[in-house]
Enzyme design. Structure first.
Site, PDB file in Angstrom:
ATOM      1  N   CYS A  99       0.827  -1.216   0.000  1.00 11.93           N
ATOM      2  CA  CYS A  99       0.000   0.000   0.000  1.00 11.93           C
ATOM      3  C   CYS A  99       0.863   1.268   0.000  1.00 11.93           C
ATOM      4  O   CYS A  99       1.584   1.505  -0.958  1.00 11.93           O
ATOM      5  CB  CYS A  99      -0.986  -0.040   1.169  1.00 11.93           C
ATOM      6  N   GLU A 157      -3.404  -8.993   3.816  1.00  8.77           N
ATOM      7  CA  GLU A 157      -3.576  -9.509   5.174  1.00  8.77           C
ATOM      8  C   GLU A 157      -4.970 -10.021   5.496  1.00  8.77           C
ATOM      9  O   GLU A 157      -5.218 -10.536   6.598  1.00  8.77           O
ATOM     10  CB  GLU A 157      -3.190  -8.445   6.209  1.00  8.77           C
ATOM     11  N   HIS A 170      -3.865  -5.024  -0.165  1.00  5.88           N
ATOM     12  CA  HIS A 170      -3.707  -5.528   1.196  1.00  5.88           C
ATOM     13  C   HIS A 170      -3.844  -7.053   1.211  1.00  5.88           C
ATOM     14  O   HIS A 170      -4.947  -7.573   1.058  1.00  5.88           O
ATOM     15  CB  HIS A 170      -4.771  -4.924   2.117  1.00  5.88           C
TER      16      HIS A 170
END
Length: 364
Positions: free
Chosen positions: A249, A341, A339
């Site tokens: 990011c 995660e 992202h």
């Protein structure tokens, strides 16, 4: 109690006040995720922004301690079509609207969010505010115009740690992260893989970071304009010649700028959990979670001679063709815009943590 959203171009959207009953201004943006409303509000990358949720109902499954992505709410406010205060979901510990009020976060429900989002997609994300109905529009506009632009704004200093922090056990791979707004889900994904992650303020000098003699460096997400973070870019250039560097990011944007590429503000950003990204090396397409208003300039797939040697733009956003990944070919460094995660999802890109860790181990 009536309330309204006012944009800097004069467009107004009426609704009902929820959460904290006070005026608030920020950049008005939208996110397309159908879940993850609490994660979004506590994500540092949403700092100083008013989040318009495009999903029809927000709050269906309440809120919980497990869904916090940081130690506080960073978003300035919540704009919704319909808000639900239920606490009967299995993991719910508090109602969504009760939580907004307890955290002193203004919100507004009953808004024609479809019309608002169509306007932002046409005119671009812009400054705006949520205001109680009794505040005259002229006074509200004065407050909106006093809100600083997101362009040129350094928000990383506001959301990062003030002192070093460490997560995970000693004895394994040790990675130092420059904190510009990390999410707890990122920390959890590293720690669960046996990594000890050390967070340092983004203003930490390169010499101090290198003195830790870690196995490498990780550049994390965060809010604001990457072009306002030249002090971080200078630090990254010093780190790259000594240790592996990977990022996501905002970290992707900063690594790219360290290599000499430019960044620019997107018209309305990428925010949500349904963005298709293609890995140009494998041809694999992942549905990704994204939250950013700026992007790296360049043509995906192109090989370039950067300030740090040969480089390649490796991933592309299939919505608009913008750059979603970058790697240096002469030093161990790579990054992605999205992202991986999975906080709250999707899970398509979780394997990137294994890839990053493998690269750190290979270079150790």
């Amino acid at each position: 109690m009536s309330a309204y959203v006012l944009l800097e171009d004069g467009e107004r959207f009426d609704g009902e006040a929820v959460g904290a009953r006070r005026p608030v201004t920020g950049e008005v943006v939208f996110t397309t995720g159908m879940s993850g409303y609490q994660e979004s509000m506590t994500d540092p990358s949403f700092a100083r922004q008013l989040i318009t949720f495009t999903t029809a109902h927000v709050g269906n499954y309440g809120v919980s301690a497990a869904a916090w992505e940081s130690d506080r709410v960073h978003a300035a406010g919540a704009i919704m079509r319909e808000a639900v205060n239920t606490v009967d979901a299995p993991a719910a510990e508090q109602g969504w609207l009760d939580w907004l009020a307890a955290e002193d976060v203004p919100g507004i429900a009953g808004v024609d969010t479809r019309s608002l989002v169509r306007h932002i997609r046409s005119a671009g994300a812009m400054r705006g505010g949520i205001f109680p109905g009794e505040i005259p529009a002229a006074d509200a506009m004065d407050l909106v115009k006093a809100e600083p632009s997101m362009v040129g704004r350094d928000l990383a200093r506001e959301v990062g740690v003030d002192e070093p922090q460490a997560y995970g056990d000693e004895g394994g791979l040790r990675i130092v992260a420059l904190d510009t707004g990390i999410k707890r889900a990122i920390i959890r994904n590293f720690v669960d893989r046996g990594v000890r992650l050390e967070l340092y303020p983004g203003t930490t000098p390169a010499a101090e970071l290198l003195a830790r003699d870690s196995d490498g460096f990780f550049l994390v997400p965060g809010p604001g304009d990457p072009a306002a973070l030249d002090y971080l870019v200078d630090t990254i250039r010093e780190l790259l010649v000594r240790k592996p560097v990977f990022g996501i990011c905002l970290g992707h944007q900063l690594l790219s700028r360290a290599a000499g590429l430019d960044t620019f503000k997107l018209p309305f950003g990428h925010r949500g959990a349904n963005h298709p990204v293609k890995d140009l090396a494998t041809g694999r397409i992942a549905i990704t979670s994204q939250n950013h208003g700026f992007a790296v300039a360049g043509t995906p797939g192109a090989r370039i001679e950067s300030d740090l040697g040969a480089a390649e733009l490796t991933h592309v956003n299939l919505y608009d063709g913008t750059v979603e990944g970058f790697r240096l070919l002469d030093v161990p460094a790579a990054c992605v815009q999205y992202h991986p995660e999975a906080g709250p999802g999707p899970n398509d890109s979780l394997g990137l943590f294994d890839r990053f860790i493998g690269e750190f181990e290979h270079a150790a």
